[in-house]
Design an enzyme around this catalytic site. Structure first.
Site, PDB file in Angstrom:
ATOM      1  N   ASN A 169      55.967  96.906  -6.228  1.00 24.71           N
ATOM      2  CA  ASN A 169      56.111  97.166  -4.792  1.00 24.71           C
ATOM      3  C   ASN A 169      54.707  97.149  -4.190  1.00 24.71           C
ATOM      4  O   ASN A 169      53.948  98.107  -4.335  1.00 24.71           O
ATOM      5  CB  ASN A 169      56.784  98.529  -4.601  1.00 24.71           C
ATOM      6  CG  ASN A 169      56.979  98.875  -3.138  1.00 24.71           C
ATOM      7  OD1 ASN A 169      56.572  98.110  -2.249  1.00 24.71           O
ATOM      8  ND2 ASN A 169      57.590 100.011  -2.883  1.00 24.71           N
ATOM      9  N   ARG A 226      59.604  93.914  -4.666  1.00 25.74           N
ATOM     10  CA  ARG A 226      60.240  94.466  -3.473  1.00 25.74           C
ATOM     11  C   ARG A 226      59.670  93.735  -2.257  1.00 25.74           C
ATOM     12  O   ARG A 226      58.454  93.675  -2.081  1.00 25.74           O
ATOM     13  CB  ARG A 226      59.950  95.955  -3.351  1.00 25.74           C
ATOM     14  CG  ARG A 226      60.606  96.510  -2.129  1.00 25.74           C
ATOM     15  CD  ARG A 226      60.252  97.945  -1.889  1.00 25.74           C
ATOM     16  NE  ARG A 226      60.994  98.406  -0.738  1.00 25.74           N
ATOM     17  CZ  ARG A 226      60.672  99.460  -0.035  1.00 25.74           C
ATOM     18  NH1 ARG A 226      59.643 100.184  -0.364  1.00 25.74           N
ATOM     19  NH2 ARG A 226      61.392  99.816   1.006  1.00 25.74           N
ATOM     20  N   HIS A 247      65.834  99.883   4.006  1.00 23.63           N
ATOM     21  CA  HIS A 247      66.272 100.750   2.899  1.00 23.63           C
ATOM     22  C   HIS A 247      67.522 100.182   2.210  1.00 23.63           C
ATOM     23  O   HIS A 247      68.281 100.916   1.586  1.00 23.63           O
ATOM     24  CB  HIS A 247      66.646 102.178   3.379  1.00 23.63           C
ATOM     25  CG  HIS A 247      65.503 103.012   3.827  1.00 23.63           C
ATOM     26  ND1 HIS A 247      65.652 103.988   4.795  1.00 23.63           N
ATOM     27  CD2 HIS A 247      64.210 103.042   3.457  1.00 23.63           C
ATOM     28  CE1 HIS A 247      64.490 104.588   5.003  1.00 23.63           C
ATOM     29  NE2 HIS A 247      63.590 104.032   4.192  1.00 23.63           N
ATOM     30  N   GLU A 289      65.674 102.873  -6.381  1.00 18.23           N
ATOM     31  CA  GLU A 289      65.466 101.512  -5.886  1.00 18.23           C
ATOM     32  C   GLU A 289      64.861 100.614  -6.962  1.00 18.23           C
ATOM     33  O   GLU A 289      65.213  99.440  -7.077  1.00 18.23           O
ATOM     34  CB  GLU A 289      64.545 101.548  -4.656  1.00 18.23           C
ATOM     35  CG  GLU A 289      65.247 102.115  -3.437  1.00 18.23           C
ATOM     36  CD  GLU A 289      64.290 102.524  -2.346  1.00 18.23           C
ATOM     37  OE1 GLU A 289      63.685 103.612  -2.465  1.00 18.23           O
ATOM     38  OE2 GLU A 289      64.142 101.779  -1.374  1.00 18.23           O
ATOM     39  N   ARG A 336      58.368 109.290  12.592  1.00 16.39           N
ATOM     40  CA  ARG A 336      58.910 108.274  13.508  1.00 16.39           C
ATOM     41  C   ARG A 336      59.948 108.907  14.420  1.00 16.39           C
ATOM     42  O   ARG A 336      60.729 109.764  13.986  1.00 16.39           O
ATOM     43  CB  ARG A 336      59.564 107.142  12.703  1.00 16.39           C
ATOM     44  CG  ARG A 336      58.554 106.161  12.157  1.00 16.39           C
ATOM     45  CD  ARG A 336      59.213 105.110  11.274  1.00 16.39           C
ATOM     46  NE  ARG A 336      58.929 105.359   9.876  1.00 16.39           N
ATOM     47  CZ  ARG A 336      59.554 104.778   8.862  1.00 16.39           C
ATOM     48  NH1 ARG A 336      60.519 103.927   9.088  1.00 16.39           N
ATOM     49  NH2 ARG A 336      59.221 105.057   7.623  1.00 16.39           N
TER      50      ARG A 336
END
Ligand code: AMP
Length: 408
Positions: A7, A95, A184, A388, A245
């Site tokens: 990643n 990823r 996601h 993940e 956020r």
């Protein structure tokens, strides 16, 4: 079969090496080594672990090519070495954040796919370019391995137009690709497959509302194993209240703040890095700190927690109607997997839909999967830890097996 999952972020490279016992990924792999290389381009440091062994070293990593080189070096040399030779790595799973409308599944990271990732970089300018750097560097260092890109957006490409289209001028969509994409996706897909397994139901008959609640937060309505709605939008800024956020807000707020003298960059920074739990609480983006502060009587921390939970509950209500019947609401991510009080708040908020908290199960679940509502509850809420990297390893193993069959 050895699969390395990479990643690659703008200044970091996270990785995990999997030993997948079965080509189709049916067997749960053990993970011999993992780590993170931080501050690529600066004072780079590699934290590498392999079983009990840890190896922290300063490395020379002025760019991603050097960073991947340092990661591969740690796998074959030093305290945490787990491989005799690099060519024993069969596949590398990368990823990638944004595949736009073009990519609906994991795909071999060849030149054509490289071009698609590059083309979609305008939609994810912070993520796709370093993802691409990682692919280039790993392909160069491991030319014999099968390189596969697994996209955050792929699971969400099944959304119907009524969910992904914004009611804005048609040319914004046609010319500028303005629409909901969602993110996601690898996490939502993993917990969807895992929850169907836990419920002993075929995934094609399973309806879920999956909630990834971490520093970034998103929710997906899943009908028959496929995503049909999702809370993030064209970018990961939309939807739930997150660590820093804002989530959903009136788009005119942006125009208003621009008219008040803030420039584009300042507004972008405020909404991405200075909003969410951090802004409401005025103290932290970490749910643990906020719950502790709330319990000490801090009113702003209490508001932040309340607003966070209220937004999750509101989306469950909407998705419940969209799905008509729901097998389970699934909580995952750092908050969903670990925060007993946040989970309690969410289940209490879902009482009008028939959710009844099993307080003992809620208190006892940390890092493991299970229902946190009672057997009598007409809406089940489950905690299912996400993975993940495992999902990426499993997708990659699929392609490696295919290639091995072709070569036989
Ligand atoms: P993630 O982005 O999935 O790694 O989640 C990170 C977030 O999970 C942190 O910022 C915390 O807010 C939250 N978190 C992790 N552990 C706990 C915990 N034990 N209690 C409450 N929140 C937690």
């Amino acid at each position: 079969m050895k699969i390395l999952v990479i990643n690659c972020g703008s200044s970091s490279v996270k990785y995990k090496l999997f030993d997948v016992a079965d080509g189709d990924g049916a067997a749960v792999p053990h993970t011999p080594a993992a780590g993170v290389l931080e501050r690529v381009g600066g004072d780079a440091v590699l934290h590498h672990t392999a079983g009990e062994a840890t190896d922290d070293r300063r490395v020379d990593a002025p760019d991603h090519r050097a960073a991947i080189g340092a990661v591969l070096d740690a796998l074959v040399h030093g305290d945490g070495a787990v491989l005799d030779r690099l060519d024993t790595i069969d596949g590398v799973g990368h990823r990638v954040v944004h595949g736009g409308e073009d990519v609906t599944d994991a795909s071999v990271a060849d030149d054509a796919l490289r071009e698609i990732i590059r083309r979609n970089a305008s939609l994810a300018p912070l993520h796709n370019p370093p993802n691409l750097d990682g692919i280039d560097a790993a392909r160069e260092a491991l030319p014999e391995a099968c390189h596969v890109a697994v996209f955050d957006t792929a699971f969400l490409t099944t959304l119907p137009p009524k969910a992904y289209r914004y009611a804005v001028p048609e040319r914004w969509y046609r010319e500028h690709h303005v629409r909901k994409y969602g993110f996601h996706g690898t996490s939502h897909r993993y917990v969807t497959l895992r929850t169907a397994e836990l419920l002993s139901k075929p995934v094609a008959e399973t309806n879920l509302i999956t909630c990834h609640l971490g520093n970034g937060c998103s929710m997906t309505a899943v009908a028959g194993g496929k995503a049909v709605d999702h809370s993030m939008g064209m970018t990961p800024l939309d939807g739930l209240v997150m660590g820093t956020r804002s989530g959903t807000l009136d788009p005119a707020v942006v125009l208003y703040m621009l008219s008040r003298g803030l420039d584009r960059e300042a507004v972008g920074r405020a909404l991405n890095a200075e909003s969410g739990l951090l802004a409401l609480s005025g103290r932290s983006n970490d749910m643990r700190d906020l719950l502790a502060a709330r319990d000490d009587g801090d009113e702003r921390a209490a508001l932040a927690v309340e607003a966070f939970i209220y937004r999750v509950v509101k989306y469950v209500g909407a998705y419940h109607l969209a799905l008509r019947s729901v097998d389970a609401v699934v909580l995952t991510g750092g908050i969903g997997e670990n925060s007993i009080p946040a989970r309690r708040g969410i289940v209490d908020g879902l009482a009008p839909l028939g959710a009844v908290l099993d307080a003992d199960r809620n208190a006892s679940l940390a890092g493991s999967a299970g229902a946190i509502t009672t057997a009598a509850s007409s809406l089940s809420v489950w905690v299912v830890p996400t993975d993940e990297e495992f999902m990426i390893a499993r997708d990659t193993a699929r392609f490696v097996s295919g290639r091995q069959r072709e070569n036989r």
